[in-house]
Design a protein around this motif. Structure first.
Motif, PDB file in Angstrom:
ATOM      1  N   GLY A 338       3.324  18.109   3.288  1.00  0.00           N
ATOM      2  CA  GLY A 338       3.096  19.386   2.632  1.00  0.00           C
ATOM      3  C   GLY A 338       2.396  19.296   1.289  1.00  0.00           C
ATOM      4  O   GLY A 338       2.515  20.207   0.466  1.00  0.00           O
ATOM      5  N   ILE A 339       1.643  18.229   1.062  1.00  0.00           N
ATOM      6  CA  ILE A 339       0.903  18.065  -0.194  1.00  0.00           C
ATOM      7  C   ILE A 339      -0.563  18.373   0.097  1.00  0.00           C
ATOM      8  O   ILE A 339      -1.312  17.522   0.567  1.00  0.00           O
ATOM      9  N   ALA A 340      -0.965  19.612  -0.161  1.00  0.00           N
ATOM     10  CA  ALA A 340      -2.315  20.045   0.181  1.00  0.00           C
ATOM     11  C   ALA A 340      -3.336  19.632  -0.870  1.00  0.00           C
ATOM     12  O   ALA A 340      -4.504  19.407  -0.547  1.00  0.00           O
ATOM     13  N   ASP A 341      -2.908  19.546  -2.128  1.00  0.00           N
ATOM     14  CA  ASP A 341      -3.824  19.214  -3.220  1.00  0.00           C
ATOM     15  C   ASP A 341      -3.281  18.019  -4.000  1.00  0.00           C
ATOM     16  O   ASP A 341      -2.562  18.193  -4.988  1.00  0.00           O
ATOM     17  N   PRO A 342      -3.597  16.813  -3.566  1.00  0.00           N
ATOM     18  CA  PRO A 342      -3.055  15.628  -4.252  1.00  0.00           C
ATOM     19  C   PRO A 342      -3.553  15.482  -5.677  1.00  0.00           C
ATOM     20  O   PRO A 342      -2.958  14.743  -6.465  1.00  0.00           O
ATOM     21  N   GLY A 390     -24.379  13.024  -1.479  1.00  0.00           N
ATOM     22  CA  GLY A 390     -24.128  14.073  -2.451  1.00  0.00           C
ATOM     23  C   GLY A 390     -22.735  14.648  -2.335  1.00  0.00           C
ATOM     24  O   GLY A 390     -22.486  15.789  -2.760  1.00  0.00           O
ATOM     25  N   ALA A 391     -21.816  13.863  -1.797  1.00  0.00           N
ATOM     26  CA  ALA A 391     -20.451  14.330  -1.558  1.00  0.00           C
ATOM     27  C   ALA A 391     -19.504  13.784  -2.632  1.00  0.00           C
ATOM     28  O   ALA A 391     -19.892  13.013  -3.508  1.00  0.00           O
ATOM     29  N   VAL A 392     -18.239  14.174  -2.535  1.00  0.00           N
ATOM     30  CA  VAL A 392     -17.225  13.803  -3.514  1.00  0.00           C
ATOM     31  C   VAL A 392     -16.100  13.076  -2.801  1.00  0.00           C
ATOM     32  O   VAL A 392     -15.625  13.527  -1.746  1.00  0.00           O
ATOM     33  N   MET A 393     -15.674  11.964  -3.361  1.00  0.00           N
ATOM     34  CA  MET A 393     -14.562  11.223  -2.773  1.00  0.00           C
ATOM     35  C   MET A 393     -13.240  11.888  -3.132  1.00  0.00           C
ATOM     36  O   MET A 393     -13.127  12.551  -4.170  1.00  0.00           O
ATOM     37  N   PRO A 394     -12.210  11.719  -2.307  1.00  0.00           N
ATOM     38  CA  PRO A 394     -10.890  12.227  -2.668  1.00  0.00           C
ATOM     39  C   PRO A 394     -10.403  11.563  -3.950  1.00  0.00           C
ATOM     40  O   PRO A 394     -10.867  10.487  -4.330  1.00  0.00           O
ATOM     41  N   PRO A 395      -9.446  12.180  -4.647  1.00  0.00           N
ATOM     42  CA  PRO A 395      -8.937  11.579  -5.883  1.00  0.00           C
ATOM     43  C   PRO A 395      -8.296  10.227  -5.613  1.00  0.00           C
ATOM     44  O   PRO A 395      -7.691  10.000  -4.565  1.00  0.00           O
ATOM     45  N   LYS A 396      -8.455   9.336  -6.579  1.00  0.00           N
ATOM     46  CA  LYS A 396      -7.829   8.020  -6.553  1.00  0.00           C
ATOM     47  C   LYS A 396      -8.192   7.240  -5.289  1.00  0.00           C
ATOM     48  O   LYS A 396      -7.338   6.768  -4.541  1.00  0.00           O
ATOM     49  N   SER A 397      -9.487   7.119  -5.050  1.00  0.00           N
ATOM     50  CA  SER A 397      -9.961   6.393  -3.870  1.00  0.00           C
ATOM     51  C   SER A 397     -10.277   4.935  -4.156  1.00  0.00           C
ATOM     52  O   SER A 397     -10.258   4.105  -3.241  1.00  0.00           O
ATOM     53  N   THR A 398     -10.643   4.618  -5.406  1.00  0.00           N
ATOM     54  CA  THR A 398     -11.078   3.258  -5.727  1.00  0.00           C
ATOM     55  C   THR A 398     -10.396   2.763  -6.988  1.00  0.00           C
ATOM     56  O   THR A 398     -10.141   3.537  -7.929  1.00  0.00           O
ATOM     57  N   TRP A 399     -10.129   1.474  -7.021  1.00  0.00           N
ATOM     58  CA  TRP A 399      -9.588   0.815  -8.211  1.00  0.00           C
ATOM     59  C   TRP A 399     -10.388  -0.465  -8.405  1.00  0.00           C
ATOM     60  O   TRP A 399     -10.290  -1.394  -7.603  1.00  0.00           O
ATOM     61  N   PHE A 400     -11.199  -0.486  -9.448  1.00  0.00           N
ATOM     62  CA  PHE A 400     -12.053  -1.643  -9.700  1.00  0.00           C
ATOM     63  C   PHE A 400     -11.361  -2.617 -10.646  1.00  0.00           C
ATOM     64  O   PHE A 400     -10.767  -2.232 -11.647  1.00  0.00           O
ATOM     65  N   GLU A 401     -11.438  -3.870 -10.314  1.00  0.00           N
ATOM     66  CA  GLU A 401     -10.988  -4.955 -11.177  1.00  0.00           C
ATOM     67  C   GLU A 401     -12.009  -6.084 -11.091  1.00  0.00           C
ATOM     68  O   GLU A 401     -12.548  -6.331 -10.009  1.00  0.00           O
ATOM     69  N   PRO A 402     -12.244  -6.770 -12.204  1.00  0.00           N
ATOM     70  CA  PRO A 402     -11.687  -6.561 -13.534  1.00  0.00           C
ATOM     71  C   PRO A 402     -12.366  -5.407 -14.266  1.00  0.00           C
ATOM     72  O   PRO A 402     -13.411  -4.915 -13.839  1.00  0.00           O
ATOM     73  N   LYS A 403     -11.762  -5.006 -15.384  1.00  0.00           N
ATOM     74  CA  LYS A 403     -12.296  -3.920 -16.194  1.00  0.00           C
ATOM     75  C   LYS A 403     -13.205  -4.463 -17.286  1.00  0.00           C
ATOM     76  O   LYS A 403     -13.022  -5.574 -17.783  1.00  0.00           O
ATOM     77  N   LEU A 404     -14.178  -3.656 -17.672  1.00  0.00           N
ATOM     78  CA  LEU A 404     -15.005  -3.968 -18.835  1.00  0.00           C
ATOM     79  C   LEU A 404     -14.166  -3.839 -20.101  1.00  0.00           C
ATOM     80  O   LEU A 404     -13.186  -3.090 -20.144  1.00  0.00           O
ATOM     81  N   ALA A 405     -14.556  -4.548 -21.127  1.00  0.00           N
ATOM     82  CA  ALA A 405     -13.912  -4.415 -22.429  1.00  0.00           C
ATOM     83  C   ALA A 405     -14.677  -3.422 -23.283  1.00  0.00           C
ATOM     84  O   ALA A 405     -15.902  -3.334 -23.210  1.00  0.00           O
ATOM     85  N   ASP A 406     -13.956  -2.647 -24.085  1.00  0.00           N
ATOM     86  CA  ASP A 406     -14.589  -1.828 -25.114  1.00  0.00           C
ATOM     87  C   ASP A 406     -14.817  -2.676 -26.359  1.00  0.00           C
ATOM     88  O   ASP A 406     -13.990  -3.532 -26.706  1.00  0.00           O
ATOM     89  N   GLY A 407     -15.918  -2.438 -27.040  1.00  0.00           N
ATOM     90  CA  GLY A 407     -16.158  -3.074 -28.335  1.00  0.00           C
ATOM     91  C   GLY A 407     -17.114  -4.245 -28.320  1.00  0.00           C
ATOM     92  O   GLY A 407     -17.596  -4.654 -29.378  1.00  0.00           O
ATOM     93  N   LEU A 408     -17.394  -4.815 -27.159  1.00  0.00           N
ATOM     94  CA  LEU A 408     -18.289  -5.976 -27.128  1.00  0.00           C
ATOM     95  C   LEU A 408     -19.737  -5.590 -27.370  1.00  0.00           C
ATOM     96  O   LEU A 408     -20.524  -6.358 -27.918  1.00  0.00           O
ATOM     97  N   VAL A 409     -20.116  -4.380 -26.981  1.00  0.00           N
ATOM     98  CA  VAL A 409     -21.451  -3.858 -27.316  1.00  0.00           C
ATOM     99  C   VAL A 409     -21.395  -2.335 -27.247  1.00  0.00           C
ATOM    100  O   VAL A 409     -20.861  -1.768 -26.289  1.00  0.00           O
TER     101      VAL A 409
END
Length: 414
Positions: A338-342, A390-409
């Protein structure tokens, strides 16, 4: 206008990268950020999460937060912690996480290409998050969080980047507390810059893997500046956004799993019977981590089950509907739970695969959640197919690792 351009990056002074580098601004809570900056006066979190320097309870979207970000950036420049390169260049950026390694290029990417769908997106954005990034960029006069892009792998690009890493020692080589190694080389010579620019120009498209709000915010800032100064040539620093692009063959996409709070009024026996009307349900004596598309793991009442959906239910001609996240939503989470809008329903939550299966079972065993689902990781080719359509993926479809760091450039606009 070319798809990418070199830029004169704002970077940590030699020997300062380990002090400055920080996780992406959006992977932590304010409380976690406050802990991370303890005894780290030059952490980039003082710029990307400046509320850490203000009293607890401050509105993270309040004017004082953006003003503190501006002041902290100015201080780090005045103190020589951050230094701007003397002329435009590209930066080879390598991430190593265990046995996985990916080598990309830090660039500024064309806002016009983003607006014209040559830099393709696959997610919707939330206005409040867009507004936050707009205000951050305008307060700083800079883009500080790189957008994570993917390009179709091609030797004309990838071999050149590998050659740089073999020829020269990295200018930055740090390993953060999470064990991820970050290395950076710069390319300042005109000939290789021109060759890389031409090689990217030959590509049909780039793809946003992570950073949709940063792209959208950069486009809004560029539009505001064009409106304010209509005689610009459309090729100013603000007409480009900070990005790091990696070949699609080197991407590591992890599973993005689901936990649900209740059985929607059903008892466990009835729930399993209804699931069995659509999926083949097989009890498992071990935790289930799917090994192919169309497989799912279910954890309920301390027991694991392997779910498999029939090929006849997978619409191969629809790049969104054939995704495992769509199949689970369409055939189970929506009609049975019954979760129509995740995206908005508070009965469901999402757990990145970096947390392992234990991150799921712990939340069920604690009683916080009732059941968990494991999924096969979305393939990067599927993401590209959705974006191409030109479509949209459902929410929370991908999890990329590793992450970029902030501050290096970072990319200064003024």
């Amino acid at each position: 206008m070319s798809l990418i351009k070199p830029f004169a990056g704002l970077r940590p002074a030699p020997g300062r990268a380990a002090e400055v580098a920080a996780p992406p601004y959006d992977v932590m809570s304010t409380a976690e950020a406050r802990t991370m900056v303890a005894d780290r006066p030059w952490s980039f979190l003082h710029i990307s999460r400046p509320e850490v320097d203000l009293p607890e309870g401050v509105d993270p979207y309040g004017a004082a937060v953006y003003e503190r970000a501006r002041a902290n950036l100015a201080t780090m420049i005045d103190e020589g912690i951050l230094v701007r390169d003397p002329q435009p260049r590209y930066y080879v950026y390598r991430l190593t996480m265990g046995a996985h390694r990916q080598t990309g290029l830090a660039v500024t990417a064309s806002v016009a290409a983003y607006e014209n769908d040559r830099i393709r997106r696959h997610e919707l954005t939330r206005p409040v998050k867009e507004d936050d990034r707009v205000r951050q960029i305008e307060a700083l006069g800079a883009q500080t969080g790189p957008v994570f892009l993917v390009h179709p792998s091609t030797p004309a690009i990838d071999d050149r980047l590998e050659a740089v890493t073999r020829r020269d020692a990295p200018e930055v080589d740090i390993t953060r507390a999470d064990g991820v190694r970050h290395e950076l080389w710069s390319i300042a010579e005109p000939e290789p810059i021109a060759e890389l620019t031409a090689a990217f120009e030959a590509l049909p498209a780039l793809y946003v893997a992570d950073g949709h709000h940063r792209c959208a915010a950069a486009a809004r800032v560029a539009a505001r500046r064009r409106d304010a100064m209509p005689n610009q040539d459309g090729d100013t620093p603000a007409d480009h956004f900070l990005a790091v692009t990696f070949p699609h063959t080197q991407m590591q996409v992890l599973d993005y799993n689901r936990v649900v709070r209740d059985l929607n009024g059903l008892d466990a026996e009835t729930f399993l019977r209804r699931v069995g009307e659509v999926f083949e349900v097989t009890p498992s004596g071990a935790p289930v981590k799917p090994v192919r598309p169309g497989q799912f793991g279910l954890y309920l009442d301390g027991a694991w089950y392997l779910l498999a959906i029939g090929v006849e239910r997978i619409p191969q001609d629809d790049p969104v509907a054939r995704l495992d996240v769509s199949l689970l939503q369409e055939h189970l989470i929506g009609p049975i739970l019954g979760i129509a809008d995740p995206r908005r329903d508070e009965r469901i939550d999402f757990v990145g695969g970096i947390r392992g299966l234990g991150g799921l079972t712990a939340r069920v065993d604690s009683g916080e959640m009732c059941l968990a689902f494991t999924l096969f990781a979305t393939r990067i080719e599927d993401l590209m197919a959705v974006a191409d359509a030109g479509a949209v993926m459902p929410p929370k479809s991908t999890w990329f690792e590793p992450k970029l760091a902030d501050g290096l450039v970072s990319h200064l606009l003024d």
